[in-house]
Design an enzyme around this catalytic site. Structure first.
Site, PDB file in Angstrom:
ATOM      1  N   HIS A  28     -10.873  -3.949 -40.330  1.00 20.92           N
ATOM      2  CA  HIS A  28     -12.301  -3.631 -40.254  1.00 20.92           C
ATOM      3  C   HIS A  28     -12.688  -2.385 -41.058  1.00 20.92           C
ATOM      4  O   HIS A  28     -13.833  -1.946 -40.998  1.00 20.92           O
ATOM      5  CB  HIS A  28     -12.736  -3.485 -38.792  1.00 20.92           C
ATOM      6  CG  HIS A  28     -12.746  -4.789 -38.059  1.00 20.92           C
ATOM      7  ND1 HIS A  28     -13.787  -5.679 -38.158  1.00 20.92           N
ATOM      8  CD2 HIS A  28     -11.834  -5.361 -37.246  1.00 20.92           C
ATOM      9  CE1 HIS A  28     -13.511  -6.741 -37.414  1.00 20.92           C
ATOM     10  NE2 HIS A  28     -12.325  -6.574 -36.857  1.00 20.92           N
ATOM     11  N   HIS A  35     -10.071 -12.211 -41.735  1.00 20.99           N
ATOM     12  CA  HIS A  35      -9.157 -12.489 -40.624  1.00 20.99           C
ATOM     13  C   HIS A  35      -9.789 -13.451 -39.625  1.00 20.99           C
ATOM     14  O   HIS A  35     -10.996 -13.613 -39.578  1.00 20.99           O
ATOM     15  CB  HIS A  35      -8.726 -11.188 -39.942  1.00 20.99           C
ATOM     16  CG  HIS A  35      -9.861 -10.386 -39.396  1.00 20.99           C
ATOM     17  ND1 HIS A  35     -10.650  -9.572 -40.185  1.00 20.99           N
ATOM     18  CD2 HIS A  35     -10.352 -10.282 -38.139  1.00 20.99           C
ATOM     19  CE1 HIS A  35     -11.573  -9.002 -39.430  1.00 20.99           C
ATOM     20  NE2 HIS A  35     -11.419  -9.421 -38.187  1.00 20.99           N
ATOM     21  N   CYS A  70     -16.622 -12.192 -27.912  1.00 16.98           N
ATOM     22  CA  CYS A  70     -15.947 -12.477 -29.170  1.00 16.98           C
ATOM     23  C   CYS A  70     -14.683 -11.653 -29.254  1.00 16.98           C
ATOM     24  O   CYS A  70     -14.470 -10.736 -28.471  1.00 16.98           O
ATOM     25  CB  CYS A  70     -16.855 -12.244 -30.372  1.00 16.98           C
ATOM     26  SG  CYS A  70     -17.661 -10.649 -30.417  1.00 16.98           S
ATOM     27  N   HIS A  72     -10.441 -11.534 -31.347  1.00 19.58           N
ATOM     28  CA  HIS A  72      -9.463 -11.982 -32.332  1.00 19.58           C
ATOM     29  C   HIS A  72      -8.243 -12.532 -31.601  1.00 19.58           C
ATOM     30  O   HIS A  72      -7.711 -11.847 -30.721  1.00 19.58           O
ATOM     31  CB  HIS A  72      -8.982 -10.808 -33.194  1.00 19.58           C
ATOM     32  CG  HIS A  72     -10.085 -10.004 -33.789  1.00 19.58           C
ATOM     33  ND1 HIS A  72     -10.572  -8.862 -33.204  1.00 19.58           N
ATOM     34  CD2 HIS A  72     -10.801 -10.183 -34.921  1.00 19.58           C
ATOM     35  CE1 HIS A  72     -11.538  -8.367 -33.956  1.00 19.58           C
ATOM     36  NE2 HIS A  72     -11.706  -9.148 -34.993  1.00 19.58           N
ATOM     37  N   GLU A  90     -14.264  -9.228 -20.981  1.00 18.22           N
ATOM     38  CA  GLU A  90     -15.624  -8.781 -21.287  1.00 18.22           C
ATOM     39  C   GLU A  90     -16.625  -9.080 -20.183  1.00 18.22           C
ATOM     40  O   GLU A  90     -17.413  -8.224 -19.822  1.00 18.22           O
ATOM     41  CB  GLU A  90     -16.110  -9.394 -22.611  1.00 18.22           C
ATOM     42  CG  GLU A  90     -15.387  -8.836 -23.818  1.00 18.22           C
ATOM     43  CD  GLU A  90     -16.014  -9.255 -25.134  1.00 18.22           C
ATOM     44  OE1 GLU A  90     -17.234  -9.530 -25.175  1.00 18.22           O
ATOM     45  OE2 GLU A  90     -15.284  -9.305 -26.144  1.00 18.22           O
ATOM     46  N   GLU A 117     -17.206  -6.217 -40.773  1.00 15.74           N
ATOM     47  CA  GLU A 117     -16.746  -7.482 -40.209  1.00 15.74           C
ATOM     48  C   GLU A 117     -16.545  -8.410 -41.402  1.00 15.74           C
ATOM     49  O   GLU A 117     -17.467  -8.611 -42.192  1.00 15.74           O
ATOM     50  CB  GLU A 117     -17.810  -8.089 -39.287  1.00 15.74           C
ATOM     51  CG  GLU A 117     -18.103  -7.287 -38.048  1.00 15.74           C
ATOM     52  CD  GLU A 117     -17.128  -7.550 -36.917  1.00 15.74           C
ATOM     53  OE1 GLU A 117     -16.248  -8.427 -37.051  1.00 15.74           O
ATOM     54  OE2 GLU A 117     -17.233  -6.858 -35.906  1.00 15.74           O
ATOM     55  N   GLU A 119     -14.894 -11.983 -41.336  1.00 12.31           N
ATOM     56  CA  GLU A 119     -14.230 -12.835 -40.378  1.00 12.31           C
ATOM     57  C   GLU A 119     -14.401 -14.319 -40.670  1.00 12.31           C
ATOM     58  O   GLU A 119     -15.446 -14.773 -41.128  1.00 12.31           O
ATOM     59  CB  GLU A 119     -14.730 -12.523 -38.958  1.00 12.31           C
ATOM     60  CG  GLU A 119     -14.387 -11.092 -38.588  1.00 12.31           C
ATOM     61  CD  GLU A 119     -14.613 -10.723 -37.149  1.00 12.31           C
ATOM     62  OE1 GLU A 119     -13.875  -9.850 -36.665  1.00 12.31           O
ATOM     63  OE2 GLU A 119     -15.515 -11.300 -36.509  1.00 12.31           O
TER      64      GLU A 119
END
Length: 186
Positions: A28, A35, A70, A72, A90, A117, A119
């Site tokens: 980032h 990614h 959201c 990874h 979260e 970001e 992504e």
């Protein structure tokens, strides 16, 4: 730096094929490294989606409204496993079956933090079981609200600065792939 910033992510090419790994923090940093990521939408029985306002301590786009959660996946980790983990972390929700409805690749720079970001974002959707209430972690989530997909798309067109930059793209993927049930059950 949070502990999550030191986790590894899976670097991918433009077609989503794994090409290596990097830490969350490194991927980032400008100019960013493409990614794998995921964006989850939870729906209620009326078809509304749960949005979260990202906590003020987030390193990217704090206090902006985004999808339910959201994150990874770890390198090689199945998307549903990673997404289910982040739903618990979260918004305190467990046991929701998630379905992938599309991919949205994007690049966005956060003017407030200088982070980026970049992504390859898998969009997942699940139905919140009746009677289950979110229990957001205040270190992750500042606020929650429910919104219909058409109302959200309209709002994103008129006030994009209040929302995370990926929200329009992932909501469009959701709207294209998920059709509300008809009254006769079709």
């Amino acid at each position: 730096m949070t502990a999550r910033e030191s986790h590894l992510v899976e670097l991918v090419d433009a077609e989503g094929r794994a090409v290596g790994t990097a830490t969350v923090a490194d991927s980032h940093q400008a100019p960013g490294r493409l990614h794998r990521a995921f964006s989850v939408f939870l729906r209620d029985e009326f078809g509304q989606v749960l949005l979260q306002q990202r906590a003020a301590v987030k390193t990217r786009f704090p206090l902006r409204w985004a999808n339910t959660c959201c994150g990874h996946p770890l390198p090689g980790e199945p998307l549903p496993v990673a997404a289910s983990r982040r739903l618990i972390e979260e918004v305190g929700i467990d046991g929701v079956e998630l379905t992938e409805v599309g991919v949205y690749a994007y690049y966005a720079e956060d003017p407030a933090t200088g982070r980026v970001e970049y992504e390859y974002d898998h969009v997942l959707v699940g139905d919140l079981p009746s009677g289950v209430r979110p229990k957001p972690d205040p270190d992750e989530v500042a606020d929650l609200k429910w919104c219909s997909v058409p109302a959200l798309l309209a709002e994103l067109e008129t006030d994009s600065r209040s929302y995370a930059p990926w929200l329009l793209g992932v909501t469009q993927r959701l709207a294209l792939e998920v059709r509300p049930a008809q009254p006769d059950g079709r």
